[in-house]
Design an enzyme around this catalytic site. Structure first.
Site, PDB file in Angstrom:
ATOM      1  N   HIS A 111      45.735 -50.077 -73.662  1.00 48.03           N
ATOM      2  CA  HIS A 111      45.505 -50.838 -72.897  1.00 48.03           C
ATOM      3  C   HIS A 111      46.947 -50.976 -72.212  1.00 48.03           C
ATOM      4  CE1 HIS A 111      42.048 -53.251 -73.774  1.00 48.03           C
ATOM      5  NE2 HIS A 111      42.022 -54.117 -72.815  1.00 48.03           N
ATOM      6  N   HIS A 150      46.510 -53.662 -83.017  1.00 45.32           N
ATOM      7  CA  HIS A 150      47.500 -52.677 -82.314  1.00 45.32           C
ATOM      8  C   HIS A 150      48.609 -53.152 -83.478  1.00 45.32           C
ATOM      9  CE1 HIS A 150      45.761 -50.111 -79.446  1.00 45.32           C
ATOM     10  NE2 HIS A 150      45.311 -51.174 -78.726  1.00 45.32           N
TER      11      HIS A 150
END
Length: 177
Positions: A111, A150
């Protein structure tokens, strides 16, 4: 090896700080989900197509350049992710991800890579959008940490990957040179 362990410890500490912040502020989770969705890719495709159709000066070149950059970034991202194979932070004891990630590994953040590709493209063609473009890209990356999928270093690596891929393609194509 010791420096990698120290980096991982620092990364884990920062991750837990962001998780504590998220848990103390109820709106952060909802905001992070919304921002993260911006980075799913659909918005980039729509923006590129709209620019190609409605922006006569640079729209078509923007779309063509963007497609080439993503053709470089995506395989490199997949190669890194599947070579490094870093487990997601949600595999830590007591850490719940707020979303289901699309794959098993966390490094680098796809992303973030895509968001920074798009931000770098925007700034190359429309420099007046610098602050907005990189702010949105940074928020997309931060949202991934807040959602628990993450570590902060995954975001930094993804951002670096996105910017470097865009700059390499700009040099190869002579865009903006």
């Amino acid at each position: 090896m010791r420096s990698l362990q120290a980096l991982h410890s620092l990364d884990t500490l920062a991750f837990h700080w962001f998780q504590a912040y998220r848990n103390m502020h109820s709106g952060v989770a909802y905001f992070s989900r919304c921002v993260s969705r911006l980075g799913d890719g659909f918005a980039y495709a729509i923006a590129g197509l709209l620019l190609a159709v409605f922006e006569p000066n640079n729209g078509s070149l923007f779309l063509q350049t963007g497609l080439i950059v993503y053709l470089l970034e995506l395989p490199l991202y997949l190669l890194l992710k599947n070579t490094i194979r870093r487990c997601r932070p949600s595999e830590l004891a007591g850490v719940d991800a707020l979303i289901q990630p699309s794959d098993k590994f966390s490094f680098p953040s796809g992303h973030s890579a895509a968001a920074f590709v798009f931000a770098t493209l925007l700034v190359q063609f429309y420099p007046q959008l610098f602050f907005l473009a990189y702010s949105v890209a940074a928020l997309i990356g931060l949202s991934r940490v807040m959602l628990g999928v993450h570590y902060p270093s995954d975001i930094v690596a993804g951002a670096a990957l996105g910017v470097v891929c865009a700059e390499v393609v700009f040099q190869l194509l002579g865009v903006g040179v």
